[in-house]
Scaffold this active site. Structure first.
Site, mmCIF file in Angstrom:
data_model
loop_
_atom_site.group_PDB
_atom_site.id
_atom_site.type_symbol
_atom_site.label_atom_id
_atom_site.label_comp_id
_atom_site.label_asym_id
_atom_site.label_seq_id
_atom_site.Cartn_x
_atom_site.Cartn_y
_atom_site.Cartn_z
ATOM 1 C CG HIS A 162 -2.039 -1.048 1.116
ATOM 2 N ND1 HIS A 162 -2.506 -1.574 -0.074
ATOM 3 C CD2 HIS A 162 -2.759 -1.681 2.104
ATOM 4 C CE1 HIS A 162 -3.465 -2.446 0.177
ATOM 5 N NE2 HIS A 162 -3.637 -2.551 1.483
ATOM 6 C CG HIS A 220 -7.851 -0.402 2.385
ATOM 7 N ND1 HIS A 220 -8.506 -1.175 3.310
ATOM 8 C CD2 HIS A 220 -6.796 -1.124 1.984
ATOM 9 C CE1 HIS A 220 -7.839 -2.311 3.474
ATOM 10 N NE2 HIS A 220 -6.802 -2.313 2.671
ATOM 11 C CD GLU A 246 -8.220 -3.616 -0.444
ATOM 12 O OE1 GLU A 246 -7.070 -3.295 -0.782
ATOM 13 O OE2 GLU A 246 -8.439 -4.469 0.427
HETATM 14 C C1 GLA Z 1 -5.186 -5.176 2.195
HETATM 15 C C2 GLA Z 1 -4.332 -6.381 2.191
HETATM 16 C C3 GLA Z 1 -4.489 -7.111 3.460
HETATM 17 C C4 GLA Z 1 -4.182 -6.224 4.633
HETATM 18 C C5 GLA Z 1 -5.074 -5.026 4.585
HETATM 19 C C6 GLA Z 1 -4.741 -4.082 5.689
HETATM 20 O O1 GLA Z 1 -6.490 -5.491 2.004
HETATM 21 O O2 GLA Z 1 -4.572 -7.220 1.096
HETATM 22 O O3 GLA Z 1 -3.617 -8.201 3.470
HETATM 23 O O4 GLA Z 1 -2.866 -5.796 4.576
HETATM 24 O O5 GLA Z 1 -4.958 -4.385 3.338
HETATM 25 O O6 GLA Z 1 -4.611 -4.705 6.914
#
Ligand code: GLA
Length: 396
Positions: free
Chosen positions: A150, A224, A361
């Site tokens: 991210h 997110h 997402e």
């Molecule tokens: C995304 C990732 C997850 C986790 C979340 C935050 O969705 O795919 O593995 O890292 O973000 O916790």
């Protein structure tokens, strides 16, 4: 011979014109309704602008409250472009908050799993925090085990965006802009990013992303939000039904990096082509579910790389809340909130325990910079990155 224009003939001509115009509008509306936001008349719903809190250096964080005719409200803050609150009606018309988050700025600053935030420059993981472009290797933060997640230590979820609110024909808008400097978090190129949140009167939140760069780089932006359509934010989401229009998904390794294979969902717990309860098979004896501690994978959307369309939905039977997701992205990370562990306080009381929220997402595939076979995430100078995702809430 000139036609004599009488009053009744003017009347019928006007009537005919009205029929033609409204008829055209109607058929246009019908043909577009599946794929696009239906334009609404310009409404002057006031957008509230308040101060949500202060950064440690004293900079103020603004909060915009978007409202629509139906009664929906969406709060967006300039820190991380985070959606902190989003109300949606249940089948009896009761509006409740359906996204995880906090009531004040401090808990966001103290660290949280990207609640409601804009994610960039690269949503999801890049293996070993490394990728090459034009023969040069770029090194990124390894902030998720051995991998980059991210956007790094201080991704777009932790920066202050510039926010401007306005009313448009489509609805109440907040436009967020941010310039990520060349080399920020290890990525090449100065990236100018614009994200527009539009709340329409049809209870749609339309999110449009744009970015330009001055050097070749990689970009993969997403949102997110963790949803819990029950409105009871500390309760588990296992009683929600999910639909994902995808024949295949991307199996992962122990670090949740796709192996490169596109695996059919048929006859596996990953099959959501028919709407199915999240809880139905989440505990099945399945290696991929064990690696993700539940669902935390990218589905390859059937619509392909191009076009904007409905690709997923979520439904909470008890309240009747129904959410459809439209996008032009090729992938969807469906994350069932497996890493939530009850340490963070929930809005409205209790804590955010495991699986108290789910994320849908929209994005390009994880680790694409290192996977030549995945759709490209490269952005060159002179090109504009665009991405669009719309969440539409209703009841059934
Ligand atoms: C995304 C990732 C997850 C986790 C979340 C935050 O969705 O795919 O593995 O890292 O973000 O916790």
């Amino acid at each position: 011979m000139m036609m004599r224009i009488t009053k009744p003939s003017i009347f019928y001509a006007v009537l005919l014109l009205v029929f033609i115009v409204t008829g055209c509008k109607q058929s246009k509306k019908e043909s577009q309704s599946e794929m696009e936001t239906v334009k609404t008349e310009s409404k002057q719903n006031p957008i509230e602008e308040t101060i949500f809190g202060e950064m440690p250096d004293g900079t103020k964080v603004k909060k915009f409250t978007l409202k629509n005719e139906a009664g929906m409200e969406v709060d967006v803050i300039t820190y991380g472009g985070i959606i902190t609150r989003w109300t949606a009606p249940d089948k009896n018309g009761l509006y409740e908050d359906v996204v995880l988050g906090f009531e004040s700025l401090e808990p966001y600053l103290d660290g949280n799993p990207y609640f409601g935030a804009l994610i960039g420059r690269y949503g999801n993981r890049i293996a070993n925090g490394e990728f090459a472009l034009e023969g040069k290797t770029y090194t990124l933060a390894k902030n998720d085990g051995d991998n980059h997640l991210h956007g790094g230590e201080k991704g777009f979820d932790k920066v202050l965006w510039n926010g401007v609110a306005k009313n448009t024909e489509e609805g109440a808008v907040v436009e967020l802009t941010y310039t990520s400097q060349n080399g920020e978090e290890g990525y090449p190129g100065k990236l100018d990013v614009k994200v527009t949140y539009t709340l329409t009167d049809n209870n749609e939140l339309d999110i449009q992303y744009e970015a330009v760069t001055d050097k070749p780089t990689v970009v993969n932006l997403t949102q997110h939000s963790y949803f819990n359509l029950s409105g009871q934010l500390s309760e588990q989401i296992l009683d929600h039904e999910i639909y994902l229009n995808a024949d295949t998904y991307l199996p992962v390794d122990g670090g949740l990096i796709p192996t490169g294979e596109l695996r059919p969902v048929a006859s596996t717990p990953f099959d959501f082509k028919e709407s199915k309860l999240i809880g139905k098979e989440i505990e099945a004896d399945n290696e991929q579910l064990k690696l993700g501690k539940g669902y935390d994978h990218c589905w390859v959307l059937n619509k392909g790389e191009e076009g904007f369309g409905m690709v997923a939905s979520a439904y909470h039977g008890e309240t009747g809340r129904f959410m459809e997701v439209y996008t032009n992205e090729p992938g969807m990370q469906f994350y069932s909130g497996n890493f939530l562990d009850g340490t963070l306080p929930a809005k409205g009381g209790g804590t955010y325990g495991q699986r108290s929220g789910f994320c849908l997402e929209t994005q390009h595939f994880p680790n694409s910079p290192n996977q030549a076979d995945f759709p490209s995430v490269r952005l060159n100078p002179g090109e504009t990155y665009t991405s669009r995702t719309m969440f539409k809430l209703s009841t059934k």
